[in-house]
Design a protein around this motif. Structure first.
Motif, PDB file in Angstrom:
ATOM      1  N   GLU B  35       0.951  -1.520   0.024  1.00  0.00           N
ATOM      2  CA  GLU B  35       0.056   0.335   0.172  1.00  0.00           C
ATOM      3  C   GLU B  35       0.901   1.150   0.707  1.00  0.00           C
ATOM      4  O   GLU B  35       2.224   1.201   0.881  1.00  0.00           O
ATOM      5  N   HIS B  40      -3.793   4.291   4.242  1.00  0.00           N
ATOM      6  CA  HIS B  40      -4.259   2.728   4.434  1.00  0.00           C
ATOM      7  C   HIS B  40      -2.900   2.490   5.706  1.00  0.00           C
ATOM      8  O   HIS B  40      -3.332   1.680   6.481  1.00  0.00           O
ATOM      9  N   THR B  41      -1.982   2.736   5.578  1.00  0.00           N
ATOM     10  CA  THR B  41      -1.274   1.646   6.560  1.00  0.00           C
ATOM     11  C   THR B  41      -1.238   2.246   7.939  1.00  0.00           C
ATOM     12  O   THR B  41      -1.816   1.079   8.844  1.00  0.00           O
ATOM     13  N   SER B  61       4.633  -1.871   3.449  1.00  0.00           N
ATOM     14  CA  SER B  61       4.120  -0.302   3.275  1.00  0.00           C
ATOM     15  C   SER B  61       5.002   0.073   2.389  1.00  0.00           C
ATOM     16  O   SER B  61       6.218   0.088   2.502  1.00  0.00           O
ATOM     17  N   GLY B 323      10.168  -0.425   1.111  1.00  0.00           N
ATOM     18  CA  GLY B 323       8.959  -2.032   1.592  1.00  0.00           C
ATOM     19  C   GLY B 323      10.131  -2.991   1.993  1.00  0.00           C
ATOM     20  O   GLY B 323       9.681  -4.127   1.567  1.00  0.00           O
ATOM     21  N   LYS B 326      10.560  -4.089   7.530  1.00  0.00           N
ATOM     22  CA  LYS B 326       9.855  -3.542   8.676  1.00  0.00           C
ATOM     23  C   LYS B 326      10.143  -3.078   9.550  1.00  0.00           C
ATOM     24  O   LYS B 326      10.858  -3.081  10.050  1.00  0.00           O
ATOM     25  N   THR B 353       5.200   4.259   8.841  1.00  0.00           N
ATOM     26  CA  THR B 353       5.261   3.101   9.137  1.00  0.00           C
ATOM     27  C   THR B 353       5.213   2.434  10.356  1.00  0.00           C
ATOM     28  O   THR B 353       4.533   1.158  11.228  1.00  0.00           O
TER      29      THR B 353
END
Ligand code: SF4
Lengths: 71, 363
Positions: B35, B40-41, B61, B323, B326, B353
């Motif tokens: 995304e 959205h995240t 993300s 991305g 993480k 994120t």
């Protein structure tokens, strides 16, 4: 308010509107849109209405999803 | 509230997710969907949507947090303007971004004039009310934000306001998507496209990219039904070996976008090559003021010079943005780095994120 929560237009005065987000009212600029009317639902980003939500489409889509994913 | 609760219908969400899981079962291998919108995240984390899907779905993300993708050289311009004694107007999520051991919030504590605005229109009103001061707006954001600033610049012209300038650090989403899909290490199988950037630019700007890289992509809204349905639509395309741009957010995104907003951007700004944190320089991915609006350019008017700063040691923000890592891969996450004491920008902005993971309680 940039979370995509649609607010309802309660008043329009020139380039500004008063928009209610579930009871919380805010002044919103209308520079990015033509023809905003009282009762419209608008998507607001950083104090500006960026689009009018299409109510009919919104409901139609929900009904379709509920129909398709019934069981 | 209308059009909110309906799109949070938990039963419906579960049923759509079940269908998505059937598709995931048929695909078998790991599927990576990115995304590219910070909102959205946040929504995926807040509603715990990851937990609804089979293990072979990896939701990653991308570069959807405007503050996070702004490189240090960009921040340095904003800090310089403040330290020169200009009144800086900025969105709140810029205040605590760490830069060279400083932050705008610290500078304000030292007496510099830094003001948090909710809307760029607030900055215009302040500049009108205090004509003796010189105001500088930090122009950070994507296609959703740049047209607002364009309209403010035009409004300044009309009202003859000359004490408001802009540092234009705006970025464009489609060139960043192209750069991400081109990267050989990422292997992105599908894209959840940003709802509000798409509200402005419409569907067309994504079509060539999706055709070029053959990656399914769906524009979607911000409620659980929207997001889960967009994931199902992407998986369906994968099973059917299709790759096209679909629009789930039809209640808001028109195919042609918002033509008035697009015209505003084109009237005031021109595309320029720009640097992104984590992604490096991307051709024509930023916006600069056109020559006829140079008198609004704070960088020119005040002779601001970008300064580089090293990234905080151990911070993986750059890789989180593209991305490839993480937040949980970062040794500092939740230990040294927290929203109260952010080490990198990905922990500062609520759209970052790392912050989204933190608030959702991801360990
Ligand atoms: S958790 Fe903090 S230090 Fe680690 S990548 Fe995120 S912002 Fe950087």
């Amino acid at each position: 308010m940039c979370l995509g929560i649609p607010g309802r237009v309660e008043e329009v005065e020139g380039a500004e509107a008063t928009v209610s987000f579930g009871g919380i009212r805010r002044r919103v600029r209308l520079d990015l849109l033509d023809n905003v009317s009282i009762g419209d639902y608008v998507v607001v980003h950083a104090g500006f209405a960026i689009e009018v939500l299409d109510e009919e489409t919104a409901l139609e889509m929900l009904n379709t999803l509920r129909e398709v994913f019934r069981e | 509230m209308k059009f909110l609760e309906e799109y949070r219908d938990g039963e419906l969400v579960k049923r759509i997710a079940n269908r998505a899981n059937e598709l995931l079962g048929r695909i078998g291998r790991e599927v990576k969907i990115m995304e590219v919108c910070g909102t959205h995240t946040m929504a995926i984390a807040r509603h715990g949507l990851r937990g609804l899907f089979r293990k072979n779905l990896d939701l990653i993300s991308g570069p959807g947090c405007p503050v996070c993708v702004t490189p240090n050289s960009g921040f340095s311009l904003v800090f310089q303007a403040a330290e020169m004694g200009k009144t800086v107007a900025t969105f709140g999520d810029m205040m605590r971004v760490p830069f060279n051991g400083k932050s705008l919030s610290k500078l304000r504590g030292e007496g510099f004039d830094i003001r948090v605005v909710y809307s760029p229109y607030d900055a215009l009103k302040m500049a009108e009310d205090e004509p003796e001061k010189e105001f500088v707006m930090a122009g950070i954001g994507f296609e959703t934000t740049s047209p607002l600033f364009a309209s403010i610049i035009l409004e300044c012209r009309r009202r003859r306001v000359s004490n408001l300038k802009l540092i234009s650090l705006f970025r464009l989403i489609p060139p960043a998507l192209d750069a991400l899909l081109k990267a050989e290490d990422l292997h992105i199988d599908g894209l959840i496209l940003p709802g509000h950037v798409s509200t402005i630019i419409g569907v067309k700007p994504y079509v060539d990219i999706v055709e070029k890289y053959k990656v399914p992509a769906v524009i979607t809204g911000f409620e659980p039904v929207d997001i889960v349905e967009s994931i199902r639509m992407i998986l369906k395309q994968l099973v059917e070996k299709k790759s096209m741009v679909e629009n789930e957010y039809v209640r808001t995104v028109r195919p042609q976008g918002n033509p008035k907003a697009i015209r505003l951007i084109q009237e005031v700004f021109k595309p320029v090559d720009a640097e992104w944190r984590g992604l490096g320089e991307i051709a024509e991915s930023g916006l600069a003021l056109k020559d006829e609006f140079k008198d609004f350019d704070a960088v020119e008017e005040y002779g601001l010079k970008p300064v580089e700063a090293s990234e905080p040691a151990g911070c993986l923000c750059g890789q989180v943005i593209r991305g490839s890592k993480k937040p949980t891969d970062c040794k500092l996450y939740r230990r040294a780095c927290m929203p109260d004491n952010p080490i990198g920008p990905c922990m500062v902005s609520s759209e970052g994120t790392c912050a989204a993971y933190y608030y959702a309680g991801v360990e």
